[in-house]
Write a protein that holds these residues in place. Structure first.
Motif, PDB file in Angstrom:
ATOM      1  N   GLY A 132      31.449  13.965  46.845  1.00 18.14           N
ATOM      2  CA  GLY A 132      30.274  12.945  45.524  1.00 18.14           C
ATOM      3  C   GLY A 132      30.917  12.189  45.061  1.00 18.14           C
ATOM      4  N   GLU A 133      29.898  12.033  43.909  1.00 20.88           N
ATOM      5  CA  GLU A 133      29.282  10.619  43.605  1.00 20.88           C
ATOM      6  C   GLU A 133      30.649  10.665  42.104  1.00 20.88           C
ATOM      7  N   THR A 172      29.959   7.586  46.338  1.00 19.85           N
ATOM      8  CA  THR A 172      29.273   8.661  46.420  1.00 19.85           C
ATOM      9  C   THR A 172      30.592   8.688  48.391  1.00 19.85           C
ATOM     10  N   ASP A 196      28.377   6.032  50.542  1.00 18.47           N
ATOM     11  CA  ASP A 196      27.899   4.793  50.893  1.00 18.47           C
ATOM     12  C   ASP A 196      28.337   3.418  51.202  1.00 18.47           C
TER      13      ASP A 196
END
Length: 268
Positions: free
Chosen positions: A152-153, A171, A192
């Motif tokens: 997750g972020e 992320t 990312d």
């Protein structure tokens, strides 16, 4: 003539390199490729390369992407000449005109790494430069449970070597360890973007759980602390390979680059 942006797809054995980024007096991937381009084009000084991910010393790549801006150079001619001047541990996989708005670093939407280790006796000795030998048996299911706390972020400051002025918010799209039929433990890591030493630190946390030293939730506690913890080992570099860099459709490249340049703040 005007500068033409050229996309270079590269693969390399990182064993003998001090990472991607050029450093005075040290052998680096960027330094070798820039020097080769300068030689074949007879440039007075190297044309700077921009890459998708600055791999650390000893880290390998099958899917590195870079761009370079050159004055009126035909990519096919450059590729043909460049192959002869690159060292044996670097391969030019492809050389092509970059579409409008393309930036090897900022246009990327994700990078995919795989970390490989062996926790059983035997194995192919010819892969020892790419697979980390681990002395104790690992519980891959426990590692997978720990990974769920990290996806997750988040602010990954606990897993990064921080650089002044740089954000550690990332992320993490996937963190998936699995045992392969040949006995290797391969962990796919997608995000990312990554900060310095992030993947190898994440692996250090998973390995600590896989050894049975901590429960799976411990990984989440380390993440929440947002500061380096000496119990998290930075795993050896040679087990890590940059496998792929993903980009959006051509008509979204410029927008993605603009978005990626924005400094991110911690999610609420």
């Amino acid at each position: 003539m005007t500068d033409v942006r050229i996309r270079l797809d590269l693969a390399y054995d990182g064993s003998a390199f001090h990472g991607w980024a050029a450093q005075p007096g040290l052998r680096t991937v960027q330094g070798e490729v820039e020097a080769a381009i300068a030689t074949v084009l007879r440039l007075d000084s190297p044309a700077p390369l921009t890459c998708a991910g600055r791999t650390d010393a000893g880290v390998h790549a099958r899917g590195q992407v870079a761009h370079v801006d050159l004055d009126g150079v035909d990519p096919e001619t450059l590729a043909r000449r460049l192959q002869r001047f690159l060292p044996d541990d670097v391969t030019l996989v492809a050389c092509s005109p970059a579409p409008p708005g393309f930036d090897a670093r900022f246009s990327a939407t994700e990078r995919r790494y795989v970390y490989r280790l062996r926790d059983t006796p035997g194995g192919d000795p010819l892969t020892r430069g790419f697979v980390v030998a681990h002395r104790s048996s690992l519980d891959v299911a426990a590692m997978a449970a720990a990974a769920e706390h990290l996806v997750g972020e988040h602010d990954f400051a606990s897993f990064c070597k921080q650089r002044e002025g740089a954000t550690t918010i990332r992320t993490l799209l996937e963190l998936r360890p699995e045992r392969l039929p040949d006995g290797l433990v391969a962990t796919t890591v997608r995000a990312d973007a990554f900060c310095h030493s992030m993947v190898r630190s994440l692996m250090g946390a998973l390995v600590a759980v896989g050894e049975g030293r901590y429960e799976a939730a411990w990984a989440g506690q380390i993440l929440a602390a947002t500061e380096r913890d000496p119990r998290v080992t930075v795993m050896p570099a040679h087990g890590l390979v940059l496998e792929e860099v993903v980009y959006p459709p051509d008509d979204q490249l410029a927008a993605r680059a603009a978005e990626a340049r924005n400094v991110r703040t911690a999610p609420e």
